[in-house]
Design an enzyme around this catalytic site. Structure first.
Site, short mmCIF file in Angstrom:
data_model
loop_
_atom_site.label_atom_id
_atom_site.label_comp_id
_atom_site.label_asym_id
_atom_site.label_seq_id
_atom_site.Cartn_x
_atom_site.Cartn_y
_atom_site.Cartn_z
N TYR A 76 12.03 5.70 13.46
CA TYR A 76 12.18 4.29 14.16
C TYR A 76 12.01 3.44 13.40
O TYR A 76 10.67 3.22 12.74
CB TYR A 76 11.51 4.49 15.45
CG TYR A 76 11.57 2.99 16.20
CD1 TYR A 76 10.55 2.34 16.38
CD2 TYR A 76 12.64 2.78 17.06
CE1 TYR A 76 10.64 0.98 16.93
CE2 TYR A 76 13.00 1.67 17.72
CZ TYR A 76 11.98 0.83 17.75
OH TYR A 76 12.04 -0.39 18.54
N LYS A 82 2.07 -4.23 11.87
CA LYS A 82 0.97 -4.04 12.59
C LYS A 82 -0.53 -4.19 12.16
O LYS A 82 -0.95 -5.44 12.26
CB LYS A 82 1.18 -2.44 12.67
CG LYS A 82 2.37 -2.09 13.57
CD LYS A 82 2.47 -0.57 13.78
CE LYS A 82 3.95 -0.35 14.54
NZ LYS A 82 4.07 -0.29 16.04
N ASP A 126 9.70 2.53 5.01
CA ASP A 126 9.06 2.03 6.36
C ASP A 126 7.60 2.27 6.56
O ASP A 126 7.50 3.34 7.21
CB ASP A 126 9.97 2.24 7.56
CG ASP A 126 9.48 1.63 8.65
OD1 ASP A 126 10.26 1.56 9.65
OD2 ASP A 126 8.42 0.98 8.76
P1 KE4 Z 1 8.03 -4.10 15.84
O1 KE4 Z 1 9.35 -4.83 15.47
O2 KE4 Z 1 7.76 -3.41 17.15
O3 KE4 Z 1 6.81 -4.73 15.10
O4 KE4 Z 1 8.01 -2.81 14.52
C1 KE4 Z 1 8.91 -1.94 14.56
C2 KE4 Z 1 8.66 -0.69 13.87
C3 KE4 Z 1 9.27 -0.66 12.63
N1 KE4 Z 1 8.82 0.68 11.91
C4 KE4 Z 1 8.04 1.62 12.65
C5 KE4 Z 1 7.96 2.95 11.84
C6 KE4 Z 1 7.45 1.46 13.72
O5 KE4 Z 1 6.76 2.34 14.37
C7 KE4 Z 1 8.04 0.15 14.41
C8 KE4 Z 1 7.39 0.05 16.22
N2 KE4 Z 1 6.42 1.02 16.47
C9 KE4 Z 1 6.62 1.35 17.95
C10 KE4 Z 1 5.88 2.65 18.17
N3 KE4 Z 1 6.23 3.62 17.66
C11 KE4 Z 1 6.15 0.10 18.61
C12 KE4 Z 1 5.90 -0.05 20.09
C13 KE4 Z 1 6.85 -0.73 20.80
O6 KE4 Z 1 8.27 -0.64 20.52
O7 KE4 Z 1 6.55 -1.55 21.81
#
Ligand code: KE4
Length: 429
Positions: free
Chosen positions: A143, A266, A238
């Site tokens: 993801y 994060k 990523d």
């Molecule tokens: P954000 O756009 O949510 O800040 O980051 C996206 C993203 C990109 N790459 C990786 C490896 C990620 O895990 C994420 C976002 N992680 C999720 C939880 N696995 C965020 C939680 C959510 O979607 O509310």
């Protein structure tokens, strides 16, 4: 009597899609309604009904020093007195850029954005602009945020809500994205052979954490590096979750594989909205205003977010947070493996540093398909039984648990007792 959380959720559902501002928070995967948090401190959170939990989600990554670390709160408070946003270059942006480039040698230049999604989206556009190619290779279950081009067989919430491919993404976009099983070297080689000079980039989570947690098998990352170099495609890591968490230099330091671009998020925001992407200067220099690839953001490099991120990262280094996290992770693993040994259900436990996942499935788990063998009913029973006893794990089998430097050995011991207690009530039915 209805709890305060359920009252709030009922109101939220009138005004916010699904009652949440991000799908994974809806607890759909564990068949219940979410609780609403009132406050959080160190490794603990309290819901609006006064229930206390030991938190193993940590805001999905940012709370690596626990919640509301004093150094971060003080830094934000101090920065706020000088202005909340300028839209003008300011010193903390330069300090953050230098820190990121020093900590991650593959990053010679970096640009700040406001989320992990923006970071990966910008990497994709930049890779396409730099190589003048369109196709992207990603991996099932990884993801990378809600980027159109990458919402193909995506993990995390996309997987949880049973639609790894999102509605609203044009077929033409999907046609440009090839998604392969993680760790499948033969299919990677075949995809490159069949798409020769059309692949702009390969993007992956070097340690996938959005379909549960599993690991690159022997040489997989090296082979990706070689194939990208051979065919002139860019390798994008990523590291939104793993960056500055699994090691000071992220997964690329552990596996000694140098990507061309890295996405971060994060942890680097200390809890405020921050993402970043960076890599080789010759690639990054293609970005506007120097180059033809446009990318922008009103709040990119926001002074409060920079203050929070710098305070968090510097504190992490000062206390050698990676050593603290490894020690706590080892203690956690020992306790969980002892519980697994006595359990009457198929379980697989994966951990690296402060990242862990307890799969309700037998081993080996090496990709999305094997992760999806998990017994989601058992996971749901386990999740709720732990929540009732004051332990908050991620509300989905397809997420990764996170330990902070503020979890104490006592917290972990208590967690172990509860896991054992819950396991005793569970058998594979
Ligand atoms: P954000 O756009 O949510 O800040 O980051 C996206 C993203 C990109 N790459 C990786 C490896 C990620 O895990 C994420 C976002 N992680 C999720 C939880 N696995 C965020 C939680 C959510 O979607 O509310």
């Amino acid at each position: 009597m209805n709890s305060r959380s359920s009252q709030l959720f009922a109101t939220a559902q009138q005004r916010v899609p699904g009652g949440v501002n991000s799908p994974v928070r809806a607890f759909r995967n564990v068949g219940s309604k979410p609780f609403f948090v009132a406050r959080a401190e160190d490794a603990k959170i309290w819901d609006v009904d006064g229930n206390e939990y030991i938190d193993y989600v940590g805001s999905w990554g940012p709370a690596i020093l626990g919640h509301a670390p004093k150094v971060v709160v003080d830094a934000v408070r101090e920065a706020a007195t000088r202005g909340l946003s300028f839209g003008i270059p300011n010193p903390p942006e330069v300090e953050m850029a230098e820190l990121i480039c020093n900590w991650m040698p593959s990053i010679e230049k970096v640009r700040m954005v406001n989320s992990g999604t923006e970071a990966t989206m910008s990497c994709i556009r930049l890779a396409r602009g730099f190589t003048r190619r369109d196709k992207i290779i990603k991996f099932d279950g990884c993801y990378h945020g809600h980027v159109d081009a990458l919402l193909v067989k995506a993990g995390s919430g996309a997987l949880t809500h049973g639609r790894p491919d999102s509605a609203g993404v044009p077929q033409a976009f999907v046609d440009l994205t090839v998604s392969l099983p993680f760790n499948d070297v033969d299919l990677v080689r075949k995809a490159f052979r069949e798409n020769k000079n059309e692949i702009a980039a390969v993007i992956l989570e070097p340690i996938p954490a959005n379909a549960g947690l599993y690991f690159p098998q022997k040489d997989f990352l090296f082979i990706l590096r070689d194939e990208c170099t051979k065919y002139g495609a860019l390798l994008i890591f990523d590291e939104v979750i793993t960056g500055f968490r699994v090691a000071r230099g992220g997964a690329q330091q552990i596996y000694r594989v140098k990507p061309d671009l890295t996405a971060l998020g994060k942890v680097i925001g200390g809890g405020l909205p921050v993402g970043a992407f960076g890599g080789r200067a010759e690639i990054m220099d293609k970005l506007s205003p120097d180059g033809p690839v446009y990318q922008a953001g009103t709040l990119s490099g926001n002074p409060l977010a920079m203050a929070a991120g710098l305070a968090q990262l510097r504190e992490l280094e000062r206390i050698d947070g990676w050593k603290v996290l490894e020690e706590l992770g080892e203690q956690f693993e020992e306790i969980v493996r002892a519980a697994i040994a006595k359990a009457k259900v198929d379980l697989t436990f994966h951990r690296i540093g402060s990242m862990f996942c307890l799969f309700f499935a037998g081993s080996p788990i090496v990709d999305l398909a094997t992760a999806q063998r998990s017994n989601l009913k058992m996971f749901t029973t386990f999740f709720h039984a732990c929540l009732k006893r004051g332990i908050y794990f991620a509300p989905s089998q397809f997420e990764t648990g996170l330990i902070s430097t503020q979890h104490t050995p006592k917290d972990i011991e208590r967690t172990g007792v509860i896991i054992c207690e819950v396991m005793e009530t569970m058998t594979t039915t």
